[in-house]
Design a protein around this motif. Structure first.
Motif, PDB file in Angstrom:
ATOM      1  N   ALA A  91       1.001  -1.434   0.198  1.00  0.00           N
ATOM      2  CA  ALA A  91       0.240   0.555  -0.391  1.00  0.00           C
ATOM      3  C   ALA A  91       0.722   1.174  -0.046  1.00  0.00           C
ATOM      4  CB  ALA A  91      -1.050   0.249   0.960  1.00  0.00           C
ATOM      5  N   GLY A  92       0.655   1.864  -1.321  1.00  0.00           N
ATOM      6  CA  GLY A  92       1.644   3.256  -1.066  1.00  0.00           C
ATOM      7  C   GLY A  92       0.412   4.614  -1.095  1.00  0.00           C
ATOM      8  N   ILE A  93       1.462   5.585  -1.683  1.00  0.00           N
ATOM      9  CA  ILE A  93       0.834   7.275  -2.418  1.00  0.00           C
ATOM     10  C   ILE A  93       1.852   8.042  -2.135  1.00  0.00           C
ATOM     11  CG2 ILE A  93       0.230   8.359   0.139  1.00  0.00           C
ATOM     12  CD1 ILE A  93      -1.992   9.775  -1.249  1.00  0.00           C
ATOM     13  N   LEU A  94       1.259   9.004  -3.917  1.00  0.00           N
ATOM     14  CA  LEU A  94       2.377   8.830  -3.761  1.00  0.00           C
ATOM     15  C   LEU A  94       1.875  10.828  -4.114  1.00  0.00           C
ATOM     16  CD1 LEU A  94       4.962  10.528  -5.781  1.00  0.00           C
ATOM     17  CD2 LEU A  94       4.161   9.670  -7.783  1.00  0.00           C
ATOM     18  N   VAL A  95       2.723  11.593  -3.931  1.00  0.00           N
ATOM     19  CA  VAL A  95       2.191  12.931  -3.463  1.00  0.00           C
ATOM     20  C   VAL A  95       2.508  14.043  -4.412  1.00  0.00           C
ATOM     21  CG1 VAL A  95       1.387  15.111  -2.751  1.00  0.00           C
ATOM     22  CG2 VAL A  95       0.395  12.804  -1.691  1.00  0.00           C
ATOM     23  N   ASN A  96       2.831  14.422  -5.864  1.00  0.00           N
ATOM     24  CA  ASN A  96       4.146  15.105  -6.402  1.00  0.00           C
ATOM     25  C   ASN A  96       3.675  16.934  -6.381  1.00  0.00           C
ATOM     26  OD1 ASN A  96       5.852  14.153  -7.760  1.00  0.00           O
ATOM     27  ND2 ASN A  96       4.436  13.077  -8.561  1.00  0.00           N
ATOM     28  N   GLY A  97       5.290  17.395  -5.939  1.00  0.00           N
ATOM     29  CA  GLY A  97       4.759  18.786  -6.083  1.00  0.00           C
ATOM     30  C   GLY A  97       6.246  19.971  -6.094  1.00  0.00           C
ATOM     31  N   GLY A  98       6.000  21.293  -5.950  1.00  0.00           N
ATOM     32  CA  GLY A  98       7.109  21.500  -5.473  1.00  0.00           C
ATOM     33  C   GLY A  98       7.833  21.590  -3.723  1.00  0.00           C
ATOM     34  N   PHE A  99       8.891  21.793  -3.825  1.00  0.00           N
ATOM     35  CA  PHE A  99       8.751  21.411  -2.202  1.00  0.00           C
ATOM     36  C   PHE A  99       8.039  22.490  -1.537  1.00  0.00           C
ATOM     37  CE2 PHE A  99      11.784  22.113   1.390  1.00  0.00           C
ATOM     38  CZ  PHE A  99      11.925  20.927   2.292  1.00  0.00           C
ATOM     39  N   LEU A 100       8.737  23.598  -1.904  1.00  0.00           N
ATOM     40  CA  LEU A 100       7.927  24.549  -1.368  1.00  0.00           C
ATOM     41  C   LEU A 100       6.625  24.915  -1.138  1.00  0.00           C
ATOM     42  CD1 LEU A 100      10.038  27.628  -1.959  1.00  0.00           C
ATOM     43  CD2 LEU A 100      10.194  26.085   0.173  1.00  0.00           C
ATOM     44  N   GLU A 101       5.474  24.261  -1.781  1.00  0.00           N
ATOM     45  CA  GLU A 101       4.064  24.215  -2.388  1.00  0.00           C
ATOM     46  C   GLU A 101       3.777  22.783  -1.391  1.00  0.00           C
ATOM     47  OE1 GLU A 101       4.253  23.218  -6.839  1.00  0.00           O
ATOM     48  OE2 GLU A 101       4.576  25.840  -7.031  1.00  0.00           O
ATOM     49  N   LEU A 102       4.246  21.408  -1.190  1.00  0.00           N
ATOM     50  CA  LEU A 102       4.118  21.140   0.036  1.00  0.00           C
ATOM     51  C   LEU A 102       4.019  21.475   1.098  1.00  0.00           C
ATOM     52  CD1 LEU A 102       6.310  18.434  -1.623  1.00  0.00           C
ATOM     53  CD2 LEU A 102       4.128  18.432  -2.075  1.00  0.00           C
ATOM     54  N   THR A 103       2.331  20.408   1.205  1.00  0.00           N
ATOM     55  CA  THR A 103       1.936  20.950   2.622  1.00  0.00           C
ATOM     56  C   THR A 103       2.281  20.190   4.119  1.00  0.00           C
ATOM     57  OG1 THR A 103      -0.098  20.229   2.350  1.00  0.00           O
ATOM     58  CG2 THR A 103       0.218  22.166   1.797  1.00  0.00           C
ATOM     59  N   ASP A 104       1.837  20.841   5.292  1.00  0.00           N
ATOM     60  CA  ASP A 104       1.919  19.128   6.138  1.00  0.00           C
ATOM     61  C   ASP A 104       1.032  18.206   6.409  1.00  0.00           C
ATOM     62  OD1 ASP A 104       4.171  21.559   7.490  1.00  0.00           O
ATOM     63  OD2 ASP A 104       1.885  22.059   8.939  1.00  0.00           O
TER      64      ASP A 104
END
Length: 254
Positions: A91-104
């Motif tokens: 089981a796994g998930i991938l969240v992509n985004g710019g480093f400064l855009e990723l949230t808590d």
């Protein structure tokens, strides 16, 4: 000869992608398979298809971020089979985004599924494996754990953590005959491939040309072949290892 005859295998994330591929191949190799996923409809469908081919397969609804359902998975497996020989954490998930855009929230979600979930399943099943003096745990990491990848920052961190944890726990449980290993897939044709890549042949071909020196993305069955080996007695002397299956991405100079 079926290589997993007589073994009871639990596979999380079994309703799609690599987890589904592993569950199906384990059944073909003679294992009694417990498929676990939060997608009840799809998971039950796969279990029914496997059972229709004559294998022993059952589905348990599990959300690996919910410790109570992880415990229920353990209890139902032991009630049905009396033992567990193989645990696959897929089981796994991938969240992509710019480093400064990723949230808590992004961080918490990725770590809850990719790291804390496997921790909880291992804590549930390892005592049984230790008591029976045998068992194999296979954790799905990723080449993102060892290969720089823009955008998948929290994903890569979670996969590096589970790869390291696998090696550490392997040392503790080796005296009990329990083996733990990690598989590090590269780009694999699963639902985790972003839609903008999957749905655009030109973009997909660019990914292949620029990353996969063997000329194609891996498929779930490519990873499943490795999982069968690690689950079988053929790998009796293999523990604490990280098996990279990446179509040559990590040796590419592109």
């Amino acid at each position: 000869m079926a290589r997993l005859t007589g073994k009871v295998a639990v596979v999380t994330g079994a309703a799609s992608g690599i987890g589904e591929g592993i569950a199906r191949m384990f059944a073909q190799e003679g294992a009694r398979v417990v498929l676990a996923d939060r997608n009840q409809e799809r998971g039950q469908q796969i279990a029914d298809e496997i059972a229709a081919d004559g294998a022993d397969a059952r589905f348990v609804t599990v959300d690996v971020t919910d410790k109570a359902t992880v415990q229920e998975l353990h209890d139902q497996t032991l009630q049905a089979h009396g033992r567990v020989d193989v645990l696959v954490n897929s089981a796994g998930i991938l969240v992509n985004g710019g480093f400064l855009e990723l949230t808590d929230s992004d961080f918490d979600r990725v770590m809850a599924i990719n790291l804390r979930g496997p921790i909880w399943t291992m804590q549930a099943f390892l005592p049984d494996m230790a008591a029976q003096r045998s068992g194999s745990v296979i954790n799905l990491s990723s080449i993102s754990a060892i290969w720089p990848e823009s955008g998948a920052y929290f994903y890569g961190a979670s996969k590096a953590a589970i790869a390291k944890l696998t090696r550490d726990v392997a040392r503790e449980f080796a005296p009990y005959g329990v083996r733990l290993n990690a598989i590090l897939p590269g780009p694999t044709d699963t639902p985790l491939v972003p839609d903008f890549v999957r749905n655009d042949p030109a973009v997909m071909q660019s990914v292949i040309d620029n990353q996969a020196v063997l000329g194609r993305l891996s498929r779930p069955e490519d990873i499943a072949f490795a999982a069968v080996y690690l689950a079988s007695d053929e790998s009796a002397m293999v523990t604490g290892q990280q098996m990279v299956i990446d179509s040559g991405v990590t040796i590419s100079n592109k």
